[in-house]
Design a protein around this motif. Structure first.
Motif, PDB file in Angstrom:
ATOM      1  N   SER A  95       0.896  -1.310   0.016  1.00 40.28           N
ATOM      2  CA  SER A  95       0.038  -0.050   0.157  1.00 40.28           C
ATOM      3  C   SER A  95       0.821   1.123  -0.026  1.00 40.28           C
ATOM      4  O   SER A  95       0.321   2.234  -0.365  1.00 40.28           O
ATOM      5  N   LEU A 146      -3.987   3.210   1.302  1.00 42.20           N
ATOM      6  CA  LEU A 146      -4.482   2.465   0.046  1.00 42.20           C
ATOM      7  C   LEU A 146      -3.834   2.703  -1.151  1.00 42.20           C
ATOM      8  O   LEU A 146      -3.227   4.058  -1.321  1.00 42.20           O
ATOM      9  N   GLY A 171      -3.957  -2.501   0.451  1.00 37.85           N
ATOM     10  CA  GLY A 171      -4.296  -1.393   1.732  1.00 37.85           C
ATOM     11  C   GLY A 171      -3.796  -2.008   2.933  1.00 37.85           C
ATOM     12  O   GLY A 171      -3.298  -3.086   3.078  1.00 37.85           O
TER      13      GLY A 171
END
Length: 614
Positions: free
Chosen positions: A142, A373, A387
């Motif tokens: 992420s 994210l 994420g």
């Protein structure tokens, strides 16, 4: 509010890791609050599960010359080195294979795109100009995309102000030297360095197995950094690093194909660098950068080969803070292009376009929550969204409870994408990216007087669709396929203490239960138990450290590598403020051991040197 101020200043101030940075014999010496910056948003290490920092003081106190000398002291990291001097050295993080650890130098990805799994070779990575090392264990896709599926190791080089000169000589006709000079102020900075090491070494294949031929290595590293404040809101900086290593290695000759003396030789040349513009505009801190790396490898011997690869990364990142600095955030976009040659001489190109965002909020004085994210769109293997969510809560009596859940992915490497070294009827199986998810929790503690702290971490890391090279002995077909699923359950314990009379103590232990869920067997080259302890001492003129490291049994393709315990001793004597004499003894007890099955390690060896600083 204290945390927010610390976060805001972390990008400009590098906090040391350990008590080693304290003034000698300072009675009120305490452990400083450590900040990690490879998290995109600067974060306090105690609040961040899986985050560790090694500062320059710790590197010097332990006498670490190469990265592999000190990374093995990080809990959960397994250094796999096929030969003590110059042999390929890779890192497995929490049981993940080497290609799943992303390596950064000043934010530049330097993994080898032409390597079978896309891993990085730490063998001749010189630490002479490294200011700090940051380690983020667990999926960090992420933050950094593919290759960070198992974790991240980020190296930061220093700005030199003055002159630094080092020289060292010792066992196996080893000679090492380094020169760095530069100047730095608030407006501008410029520095450069060169380092070189040469040694006759020992046999890469274990001498105890009848392999007397010494395998030497020569390595040179050159680099520099510049920074200039164009205006009060705009700064440009750049850095470049070039290295070249030439080394003798041993192969695995027939008929049993175990490591043995061979005339194999390897030559590796690599450079990396970046140019970056930092600009304050529209209420945000922007960074625009272009980063590049290039590597060439020539192997001459039993399996001669030549590989070349390069990587180019364009990145924009913006950061801001609102809600009285209780909500910090950053977002940005990247484009990465890699190219490399495979064994047939074919050139292969891969690329990824990405967007990411990270935010941290403090809804209460004792609570912080961070979420990240990222969207990665690969040119050849589709899109992936990853994420990470973490939180830290300050409990009474100095305890900190933290936890994190993250996902990761890794696109097939250049070699895997074209099925290099494959032999089978076409078409070969179509590969999909490997994926991972991890959950971890940690309980940390720090004493009220700031002299002691520690942390206990438990985690589970699962990797699905792991790309595996399979061989059918009946049909002689060989190819890559998504078949394996791995799981690692682990416990990591670490602690630090400032002791009386100038002593300090650092301890680390890792239990790593890494298995192939497809077969139920232990993963190769991952010790189930590993730990280290360093007792340091700093006086007015004399300082030193004793490091003891132990690893349990470790399975390998050709046998079981037995457990071992080794010890290293380092010391320094300050003649003047500018001149320091150094000495170190490695393998203090002359232990005969193997770090990797079939490859030997040096016996007791000693080195003396001098450091000049003006």
């Amino acid at each position: 509010m204290t945390r927010s101020i610390l976060y805001a200043t972390a990008a400009a101030v590098l906090f040391p890791l350990s008590a080693h940075a304290q003034e000698p014999n300072e009675p009120d010496a305490t452990l400083p609050e450590v900040v990690v910056t490879a998290t995109r948003l600067p974060a306090i290490v105690a609040d961040t599960p899986g985050a560790r920092v090694i500062d320059r003081a710790a590197i010097e106190q332990r006498g670490a010359v190469f990265a592999a000398d000190i990374l093995s002291d990080i809990p959960g990291l397994s250094v796999v080195r096929s030969g003590a001097f110059g042999g390929v050295a890779q890192v497995r993080m929490r049981g993940a294979s080497p290609g799943k650890t992303l390596v950064l130098i000043d934010g530049v990805p330097v993994n080898d795109p032409a390597d079978i799994s896309g891993s990085f070779d730490f063998a001749a990575f010189d630490l002479g100009e490294i200011e700090r090392i940051e380690v983020l264990s667990g999926p960090q896709s992420s933050l950094w995309g593919s290759d960070a599926i198992g974790g991240v190791i980020a190296f930061t080089t220093r700005e030199t102000d003055g002159v630094r000169l080092e020289a060292e000589a010792g066992s196996y006709d080893t000679v090492r030297g380094r020169l760095a000079l530069g100047t730095a102020n608030e407006t501008w900075a410029a520095s450069g360095y060169v380092s070189r090491v040469r040694t006759d070494g020992i046999s890469a294949a274990d001498e105890a197995d009848g392999n007397p031929e010494a395998d030497g290595v020569e390595a040179t590293t050159v680099g520099g950094k510049v920074r200039y404040a164009l205006t009060s809101v705009a700064t440009v900086d750049a850095a470049a690093r070039w290295s070249k290593s030439e080394g003798d290695i041993d192969g695995s000759p027939p008929p049993d194909f175990t490591p043995g003396d061979t005339p194999d030789f390897t030559l590796t040349e690599q450079w990396s660098g970046f140019v970056r513009l930092s600009l304050a505009a529209l209420g945000l801190e922007h960074q625009f950068s272009v980063a590049a790396s290039d590597i060439s490898r020539d192997n001459d011997g039993q399996f001669a080969s030549q590989f070349d690869a390069d990587r180019l990364v364009y990145r924009w990142q913006a950061a801001g803070s609102v809600w009285d600095q209780r909500l910090d955030y950053t977002f940005g976009a990247e484009r990465e292009d890699t190219a490399g040659t495979v064994s047939t001489g074919e050139d292969v190109d891969l690329g990824t376009t990405s967007a990411f965002a990270v935010a941290r909020v403090e809804p209460a004085a004792a609570l912080s929550v961070t979420a990240g994210l990222r969207w990665d769109d690969t040119d050849d293997f589709g899109s992936e969204v990853t994420g990470r969510l973490s939180a830290a809560y300050d409990l009474p009596r100095g305890f900190i409870l933290s936890a994190a859940y993250g996902t990761g992915f890794k696109a097939p490497s250049i070699n895997q994408s074209v099925c290099d070294y494959c032999f089978a009827a076409v078409p070969f199986p179509e590969l999909s990216p490997e994926t991972a998810d991890s959950v971890e929790g940690a309980l940390g503690w720090g004493s009220a007087d700031g002299r002691f702290d520690g942390r206990l971490t438990v985690y589970r890391l699962k990797v699905e669709d792991q790309i595996t090279y399979v061989f059918d002995p009946v049909t002689f077909d060989a190819f890559y396929v998504n078949v394996a699923a791995t799981r690692t359950d682990g416990v990591e314990v670490e602690g630090r203490a400032v002791l009386p009379a100038g002593f300090d103590l650092t301890v680390a232990y890792a239990y790593t239960d890494a298995v192939d869920e497809t077969t139920g067997t232990r993963l190769l080259r991952i010790p189930e138990h590993a730990g280290s302890a360093t007792l340091g001492w700093a006086g007015e003129r004399v300082s030193g450290a004793l490091t003891v490291r132990a690893e349990g049994d470790q399975p390998d393709a050709f046998g079981l590598r037995e457990s071992f315990v080794t010890a290293n001793l380092t010391s320094a004597y300050k003649l003047t403020e500018a001149v320091t004499l150094t000495a170190r003894i490695e393998n203090l007890t002359d232990e005969r051991y193997q770090q990797v099955f079939g490859y030997g390690e040096p016996g007791r060896s000693g080195y003396v040197g001098i450091r000049l600083r003006y």
